[in-house]
Scaffold this motif. Structure first.
Motif, PDB file in Angstrom:
ATOM      1  N   ILE A 165       0.834  -1.209   0.000  1.00  0.00           N
ATOM      2  CA  ILE A 165       0.000   0.000   0.000  1.00  0.00           C
ATOM      3  C   ILE A 165       0.867   1.256   0.000  1.00  0.00           C
ATOM      4  N   PHE A 166       1.907   1.285   0.830  1.00  0.00           N
ATOM      5  CA  PHE A 166       2.782   2.457   0.876  1.00  0.00           C
ATOM      6  C   PHE A 166       3.498   2.663  -0.457  1.00  0.00           C
ATOM      7  N   LEU A 167       4.017   1.588  -1.040  1.00  0.00           N
ATOM      8  CA  LEU A 167       4.706   1.714  -2.329  1.00  0.00           C
ATOM      9  C   LEU A 167       3.731   2.161  -3.414  1.00  0.00           C
ATOM     10  N   GLY A 168       2.507   1.623  -3.373  1.00  0.00           N
ATOM     11  CA  GLY A 168       1.513   2.029  -4.361  1.00  0.00           C
ATOM     12  C   GLY A 168       1.164   3.501  -4.250  1.00  0.00           C
ATOM     13  N   LEU A 169       1.030   3.982  -3.027  1.00  0.00           N
ATOM     14  CA  LEU A 169       0.722   5.403  -2.830  1.00  0.00           C
ATOM     15  C   LEU A 169       1.844   6.302  -3.338  1.00  0.00           C
ATOM     16  N   PHE A 170       3.073   5.841  -3.249  1.00  0.00           N
ATOM     17  CA  PHE A 170       4.215   6.630  -3.729  1.00  0.00           C
ATOM     18  C   PHE A 170       4.423   6.479  -5.240  1.00  0.00           C
ATOM     19  N   TRP A 171       4.242   5.293  -5.785  1.00  0.00           N
ATOM     20  CA  TRP A 171       4.656   5.006  -7.154  1.00  0.00           C
ATOM     21  C   TRP A 171       3.542   5.009  -8.186  1.00  0.00           C
ATOM     22  N   PHE A 172       2.290   4.768  -7.772  1.00  0.00           N
ATOM     23  CA  PHE A 172       1.205   4.742  -8.756  1.00  0.00           C
ATOM     24  C   PHE A 172       0.968   6.152  -9.299  1.00  0.00           C
ATOM     25  N   PRO A 173       0.740   6.281 -10.607  1.00  0.00           N
ATOM     26  CA  PRO A 173       0.432   7.598 -11.182  1.00  0.00           C
ATOM     27  C   PRO A 173      -0.851   8.176 -10.603  1.00  0.00           C
ATOM     28  N   ARG A 174      -0.897   9.488 -10.552  1.00  0.00           N
ATOM     29  CA  ARG A 174      -2.100  10.197 -10.101  1.00  0.00           C
ATOM     30  C   ARG A 174      -2.912  10.633 -11.318  1.00  0.00           C
ATOM     31  N   PRO A 175      -4.242  10.696 -11.197  1.00  0.00           N
ATOM     32  CA  PRO A 175      -5.011  10.366 -10.010  1.00  0.00           C
ATOM     33  C   PRO A 175      -5.223   8.864  -9.885  1.00  0.00           C
ATOM     34  N   LEU A 176      -5.395   8.404  -8.648  1.00  0.00           N
ATOM     35  CA  LEU A 176      -5.659   6.985  -8.424  1.00  0.00           C
ATOM     36  C   LEU A 176      -7.034   6.593  -8.946  1.00  0.00           C
ATOM     37  N   PHE A 177      -7.961   7.554  -8.911  1.00  0.00           N
ATOM     38  CA  PHE A 177      -9.292   7.341  -9.469  1.00  0.00           C
ATOM     39  C   PHE A 177      -9.504   8.327 -10.598  1.00  0.00           C
ATOM     40  N   THR A 178     -10.186   7.874 -11.648  1.00  0.00           N
ATOM     41  CA  THR A 178     -10.474   8.754 -12.773  1.00  0.00           C
ATOM     42  C   THR A 178     -11.625   9.674 -12.410  1.00  0.00           C
ATOM     43  N   SER A 179     -11.868  10.656 -13.257  1.00  0.00           N
ATOM     44  CA  SER A 179     -12.965  11.596 -13.007  1.00  0.00           C
ATOM     45  C   SER A 179     -14.309  10.889 -12.998  1.00  0.00           C
ATOM     46  N   ALA A 180     -14.389   9.763 -13.775  1.00  0.00           N
ATOM     47  CA  ALA A 180     -15.647   9.007 -13.782  1.00  0.00           C
ATOM     48  C   ALA A 180     -15.956   8.411 -12.427  1.00  0.00           C
ATOM     49  N   GLY A 181     -14.892   8.167 -11.651  1.00  0.00           N
ATOM     50  CA  GLY A 181     -15.093   7.586 -10.331  1.00  0.00           C
ATOM     51  C   GLY A 181     -15.328   8.605  -9.253  1.00  0.00           C
ATOM     52  N   ASN A 182     -15.242   9.877  -9.576  1.00  0.00           N
ATOM     53  CA  ASN A 182     -15.463  10.923  -8.577  1.00  0.00           C
ATOM     54  C   ASN A 182     -16.903  11.396  -8.682  1.00  0.00           C
ATOM     55  N   ALA A 183     -17.736  10.878  -7.820  1.00  0.00           N
ATOM     56  CA  ALA A 183     -19.167  11.140  -7.907  1.00  0.00           C
ATOM     57  C   ALA A 183     -19.600  12.296  -7.009  1.00  0.00           C
ATOM     58  N   THR A 184     -18.651  13.111  -6.566  1.00  0.00           N
ATOM     59  CA  THR A 184     -19.001  14.166  -5.616  1.00  0.00           C
ATOM     60  C   THR A 184     -19.404  15.465  -6.301  1.00  0.00           C
ATOM     61  N   HIS A 185     -19.185  15.571  -7.635  1.00  0.00           N
ATOM     62  CA  HIS A 185     -19.428  16.846  -8.293  1.00  0.00           C
ATOM     63  C   HIS A 185     -20.909  17.138  -8.460  1.00  0.00           C
ATOM     64  N   SER A 186     -21.683  16.142  -8.867  1.00  0.00           N
ATOM     65  CA  SER A 186     -23.093  16.387  -9.105  1.00  0.00           C
ATOM     66  C   SER A 186     -23.841  15.069  -9.099  1.00  0.00           C
ATOM     67  N   SER A 187     -25.155  15.199  -8.910  1.00  0.00           N
ATOM     68  CA  SER A 187     -25.979  13.997  -8.914  1.00  0.00           C
ATOM     69  C   SER A 187     -26.009  13.360 -10.299  1.00  0.00           C
ATOM     70  N   SER A 188     -25.878  14.181 -11.369  1.00  0.00           N
ATOM     71  CA  SER A 188     -25.877  13.617 -12.725  1.00  0.00           C
ATOM     72  C   SER A 188     -24.635  12.763 -12.944  1.00  0.00           C
ATOM     73  N   GLN A 189     -23.481  13.192 -12.389  1.00  0.00           N
ATOM     74  CA  GLN A 189     -22.276  12.379 -12.507  1.00  0.00           C
ATOM     75  C   GLN A 189     -22.430  11.072 -11.741  1.00  0.00           C
ATOM     76  N   ALA A 190     -23.038  11.147 -10.563  1.00  0.00           N
ATOM     77  CA  ALA A 190     -23.255   9.929  -9.784  1.00  0.00           C
ATOM     78  C   ALA A 190     -24.155   8.969 -10.543  1.00  0.00           C
ATOM     79  N   SER A 191     -25.207   9.509 -11.176  1.00  0.00           N
ATOM     80  CA  SER A 191     -26.106   8.668 -11.956  1.00  0.00           C
ATOM     81  C   SER A 191     -25.388   8.037 -13.145  1.00  0.00           C
ATOM     82  N   SER A 192     -24.523   8.805 -13.809  1.00  0.00           N
ATOM     83  CA  SER A 192     -23.762   8.283 -14.940  1.00  0.00           C
ATOM     84  C   SER A 192     -22.816   7.171 -14.505  1.00  0.00           C
ATOM     85  N   LEU A 193     -22.218   7.354 -13.333  1.00  0.00           N
ATOM     86  CA  LEU A 193     -21.307   6.338 -12.825  1.00  0.00           C
ATOM     87  C   LEU A 193     -22.053   5.038 -12.548  1.00  0.00           C
TER      88      LEU A 193
END
Length: 492
Positions: free
Chosen positions: A198-226
């Motif tokens: 987990i520590f190595l992944g947090l340091f070495w994995f490219p950002r973002p760890l989640f794509t914008s499609a996975g970020n459902a906090t912006h709007s209810s329409s995005q959450a519905s699309s997800l």
């Protein structure tokens, strides 16, 4: 006319520019470390079941579910987890899966009773089911061409080492910790590996760890699309289908009624296919775009993997039974019979991974021929040992051919099967292939061990019984060879 483009249409062009990520080999280290942890968690448990049962005063059914619960949860969530990674981001889900596996290892190691232990094993299966398809998808994402073959080869090497080291490590931990503590250490040994991953992944994995499609906090329409993209109905139907196919083969000794789940599974599979097609026609994003099966290399490779695991996984079950119950060796001695094969499998996987893009399906075909040779020679050893002409330890040599076959078939087949799969379906497609492995393994172990015990009842000879079991495996491997030859022909 407006037509929806399936994954075949989305297949990358051969001249498409690809810029390798400079961190790709460090990413691979993280992936292989976590996958090694989850694989060790499978192989190490087999040798500590008696100690576990005595320490927890568990029933035989409780102990059976230590194995079955993990396998069921792993198989049920695979494809849904793979698709979620394709949409939401593979790196983040990989680390979540690793975290769940690590925490559930702590829970299993501290389990006060069998019920607690089995709940922890279900959660381990969930964690492994989350991280495994992300690992396959990220290898496809960060590697191309010959490098991808090498990466899958290293994955095969990790599989080989985990199979070899797991039983031996389990025996060592039982010796160090005793029957009360030793089996707990087999779970707790995962914890430092999981934390480091987990520590190595947090340091070495490219950002973002989640794509914008996975970020459902912006709007209810995005959450519905997800939610629509994750296809919850399709995910549920496929999970129930896999459960219906796997459960009877894991519980067939307890009740004949469980076999009724098989026709129910066929009905569920039909409903799932109907739903996926309808969902696509309505403009949704199905969990599995069924057009992917029009890619012959993917369809053939998935069938090869399913048939191979249907046959070959039972080999080591038969060897363990024969060596202990048929020749009177200890469990530790039985574990030694697989060590040379596992180490040769690790070597063959690395060797084949560097050459798979040059020789293609021929490597898999030669590997299957090695498997047939090893099985035939093992039958000969069992026959000659029954006559008192050779030592049973000659199986170390004959099973070495099986190990070479494993390294030459599994990882190269993964690379070839997924070579033409579009990147946006990398996780779910890899998970489909792994689901075939799970179903093949469960069916194969149930059917082939049943044939072996039926032969034992008829002949009262373990040598004859194991020869019959190996004979059934040879038939399945021969069918696998025919599919591999067909795939070679399809590739021109």
């Amino acid at each position: 006319m407006n037509r929806r483009a399936g994954p075949v249409a989305a297949k990358p062009r051969k001249n498409e520019r690809f810029t390798p990520d400079p961190a790709r080999w460090r990413i691979l280290i993280v992936l292989l470390t976590s996958l090694f942890m989850s694989l060790i968690g499978v192989s190490i448990v087999n040798v500590v079941l008696p100690s576990m049962q005595n320490a927890l005063h568990a029933t035989q059914s409780d102990i059976q579910w230590v194995l079955s619960g993990y396998a069921l949860m792993f198989g049920v969530v695979l494809v849904s987890a793979g698709r979620a990674g394709d949409i939401m981001g593979r790196g983040g889900l990989f680390l979540i899966g690793t975290g769940i596996f690590t925490l559930s290892s702590i829970a299993a190691g501290l389990a006060p009773d069998a019920t607690w232990l089995n709940v922890a094993r279900f959660l381990q299966g969930l964690g492994s089911g989350l991280l495994s398809p992300q690992g396959i998808g990220m290898i496809q994402q960060y590697f191309r061409g010959a490098e991808r073959g090498r990466a899958f080869g290293y994955l095969g090497t990790v599989v080989g080492f985990s199979v070899a080291i797991g039983p031996v490590l389990g025996g060592v931990l039982i010796h160090l910790g005793g029957p009360e503590i030793g089996w707990r250490l087999t779970f707790l040994v995962n914890v430092p590996i999981g934390i480091a991953t987990i520590f190595l992944g947090l340091f070495w994995f490219p950002r973002p760890l989640f794509t914008s499609a996975g970020n459902a906090t912006h709007s209810s329409s995005q959450a519905s699309s997800l939610v629509r993209a994750l296809d919850p109905v399709g995910s549920t139907l496929l999970g129930l289908t896999v459960l219906a196919f796997l459960f009877p083969f894991m519980e067939f000794r307890s009740s004949a009624w469980t076999w009724l789940l098989l026709p129910a599974g066929l009905v569920l599979a039909y409903v799932w296919i109907y739903w996926e097609r309808r969902y696509a026609r309505l403009g949704g994003s199905p969990m599995v775009d069924l057009d992917i099966f029009r890619v012959s290399s993917f369809t053939n490779g998935t069938l090869i993997m399913t048939l191979y695991f249907l046959g070959m996984t039972s080999v080591w079950v038969l060897v363990a039974l024969y060596v202990q119950m048929g020749t009177g060796r200890t469990a530790f001695e039985a574990g030694l019979f697989g060590v040379p094969a596992a180490l040769l499998s690790a070597y063959a996987a690395a060797w084949a991974g560097k050459r798979v893009m040059r020789y293609g399906r021929r490597i898999v075909i030669y590997g299957l021929l090695l498997a047939l040779l090893g099985l035939a020679l093992s039958i000969l050893v069992a026959f000659l040992h029954e006559k008192g002409l050779v030592s049973i330890w000659w199986l170390l040599l004959t099973l070495s051919f099986v190990g070479l076959a494993q390294g030459s078939v599994i990882s190269p087949n993964q690379a070839l099967t997924l070579a033409d799969v579009p990147l946006n379906y990398a996780g779910s497609s890899g998970a489909i292939m792994q689901t075939g492995q799970r179903i093949g393994t469960s069916i194969g172990i149930a059917v082939i061990t049943a044939a072996t015990f039926a032969s034992l009842d008829a002949s009262s000879s373990w040598a004859i019984a194991v020869m019959v079991g190996f004979g059934v495996v040879i038939l399945v491997v021969f069918l696998t060879l025919l599919v591999a030859i067909k795939d070679l022909y399809d590739r021109g």
